[in-house]
Write an enzyme that holds these catalytic residues in place. Sequence first.
Site, PDB file in Angstrom:
ATOM      1  N   SER A  87      77.157  57.063  62.955  1.00 48.56           N
ATOM      2  CA  SER A  87      78.017  55.900  62.680  1.00 48.56           C
ATOM      3  C   SER A  87      78.478  55.174  63.932  1.00 48.56           C
ATOM      4  O   SER A  87      79.007  54.071  63.835  1.00 48.56           O
ATOM      5  CB  SER A  87      79.258  56.330  61.906  1.00 48.56           C
ATOM      6  OG  SER A  87      78.945  56.406  60.551  1.00 48.56           O
ATOM      7  N   VAL A 102      79.073  61.483  62.669  1.00 46.62           N
ATOM      8  CA  VAL A 102      79.034  62.849  62.130  1.00 46.62           C
ATOM      9  C   VAL A 102      78.190  63.802  62.978  1.00 46.62           C
ATOM     10  O   VAL A 102      78.203  65.007  62.741  1.00 46.62           O
ATOM     11  CB  VAL A 102      78.534  62.900  60.665  1.00 46.62           C
ATOM     12  CG1 VAL A 102      79.599  62.417  59.706  1.00 46.62           C
ATOM     13  CG2 VAL A 102      77.237  62.157  60.487  1.00 46.62           C
ATOM     14  N   LYS A 127      77.382  51.641  64.378  1.00 47.35           N
ATOM     15  CA  LYS A 127      77.855  50.530  63.538  1.00 47.35           C
ATOM     16  C   LYS A 127      78.493  49.372  64.317  1.00 47.35           C
ATOM     17  O   LYS A 127      78.147  48.208  64.073  1.00 47.35           O
ATOM     18  CB  LYS A 127      78.812  51.059  62.462  1.00 47.35           C
ATOM     19  CG  LYS A 127      78.117  51.943  61.416  1.00 47.35           C
ATOM     20  CD  LYS A 127      79.145  52.626  60.522  1.00 47.35           C
ATOM     21  CE  LYS A 127      78.500  53.535  59.490  1.00 47.35           C
ATOM     22  NZ  LYS A 127      79.512  54.314  58.742  1.00 47.35           N
ATOM     23  N   TYR A 158      68.613  51.843  57.862  1.00 52.44           N
ATOM     24  CA  TYR A 158      69.962  52.245  58.293  1.00 52.44           C
ATOM     25  C   TYR A 158      69.940  53.678  58.842  1.00 52.44           C
ATOM     26  O   TYR A 158      70.584  53.986  59.851  1.00 52.44           O
ATOM     27  CB  TYR A 158      70.931  52.103  57.112  1.00 52.44           C
ATOM     28  CG  TYR A 158      72.225  52.829  57.311  1.00 52.44           C
ATOM     29  CD1 TYR A 158      73.216  52.309  58.149  1.00 52.44           C
ATOM     30  CD2 TYR A 158      72.469  54.050  56.673  1.00 52.44           C
ATOM     31  CE1 TYR A 158      74.400  52.999  58.349  1.00 52.44           C
ATOM     32  CE2 TYR A 158      73.650  54.743  56.868  1.00 52.44           C
ATOM     33  CZ  TYR A 158      74.611  54.215  57.712  1.00 52.44           C
ATOM     34  OH  TYR A 158      75.793  54.897  57.911  1.00 52.44           O
TER      35      TYR A 158
HETATM   36  N1  GLU Z   1      74.126  58.650  58.861  1.00 55.99           N
HETATM   37  C1  GLU Z   1      75.452  59.015  58.446  1.00 55.99           C
HETATM   38  C2  GLU Z   1      75.696  58.513  57.031  1.00 55.99           C
HETATM   39  O1  GLU Z   1      75.459  57.400  56.758  1.00 55.99           O
HETATM   40  C3  GLU Z   1      76.474  58.488  59.389  1.00 55.99           C
HETATM   41  C4  GLU Z   1      77.896  58.837  59.013  1.00 55.99           C
HETATM   42  C5  GLU Z   1      78.830  58.978  60.182  1.00 55.99           C
HETATM   43  O2  GLU Z   1      78.374  59.205  61.299  1.00 55.99           O
HETATM   44  O3  GLU Z   1      80.055  58.865  59.986  1.00 55.99           O
HETATM   45  O4  GLU Z   1      76.092  59.236  56.144  1.00 55.99           O
END
Ligand code: GLU
Length: 444
Positions: free
Chosen positions: A64, A261, A67, A191
């Site tokens: 994430s 995460v 983002k 994504y």
């Molecule tokens: N690829 C993970 C998801 O979309 C990223 C979530 C995160 O890092 O908070 O669930």
Amino acid sequence: MRSPIPDFLDETLERHRHDRSGAMADYIPDLAAADPNKLAISISTLDGVLYDSGDSDFEFSIQSMSKPFIYGIALEALGIPAVLDKVGVEPTGEAFNELSLDKTSGKPLNPMINAGAITIHSLLGGQNATLAERTEIVRAGLSRFAGRQLRVDEHIAAGEWQQAYRNIAIANMLRSYDVITDDPDEVVQGYINQCSVLVSVRDLAMMAATLAGGGVNPITGERVLSPRVNRQVLGVMMTCGMYDAAGDWMTEVGVPAKSGVSGGLFGVLPGQVGIATYSPKLDKHGTSVRGAKIFRSLSADLGLHIMNAPEPARSIIRRDRRFVDAKGDMVRIVSLQGLIQWSGAENVMREIASPDDAIDVFALDLRRVYSINEVARRMIVEALRRLGEEGKQVVLLDPENSMGCSGPASALPGVEILESPKQLRNLDLRGLRRVRDDFADQVS
Ligand code: GLU
């Protein structure tokens, strides 16, 4: 002297190393299998100096933390209004993978939750861009922030795709409301590729420093985001970056930040530094436990909280003197110093706006000013213009061109701009008694 900063970072890591609390992300196989003991920190200054400690070259997936950067890339490509049309900027207080849309607008609430980030990803390369094209836009874009070529870890991506039920559900929800218009599965694959770009804490600190520096990479010098887009990204990170823990984070740590995460976490202190940590065990919000604790102690130890009110700026008016010259004219020389922003310019206005000031020549000496922002510059230009209008002879001593108005396209008609104190000679100041004290060495 050996810099104390690396020692300080080593000590900070050691203070938190023993903490084994938290859990590994279990829904992405490669994250579940990561070494929970890894621990790293890196700090990048805005002139590109990196300090680090621990496993700072170890690479992990960006998840994430991609983002905010991809949001910036989409804003640059499409313009802010077009992106705001698709994804809002309101914090949700919900978990990152909540299936939520704004009840009235039908848009994802912000680009930091998955619904928003998946929508932002779908905007890359325009409608009907292929998976490979979007993946390359992401990879190349993130690389510009890092200042080196990054790559997608296909193994991590394939593992996440196997379990991507939640993100596929979100994408289908978005498709059913026409928020995304492409094939939902393909958008989620793109994504996931975005989340699977590999970075180290050194890369992340550099990427954070690019945001801290207003969008310019400290090493390559490349402008990756315009100042306006960069501000938009940081504003959204500050309010939405930590999901349902945003309020606690902002009050306690006070550094706009984004977690992933994988266990990475980065923070941006505008105008100062980019900071990144890595430690894979997560708290219930999906944020690295030790990473968050390290940020808390750094914020306290280094005074990084963005809401720490700075000491009231010391007067920017260094000297304010009046003289009578040989002709009997009253000359006022106001010398400024330091960094001038709105409040400083207001201070100058207040000082020079006395209606009964019976002066004939007004000289503003900017030689000790090291920076004037745009607003302050406009305020000072306006003040000088008004002084001119009142019939005063206006002189600006600005050898460094801090006001940006020397040269033929001067924004200050009627204002005499001096580039060297020697030019004060041209003013009829030679008869001034006090000029000998203050300018004698430079004038003569
Ligand atoms: N690829 C993970 C998801 O979309 C990223 C979530 C995160 O890092 O908070 O669930």
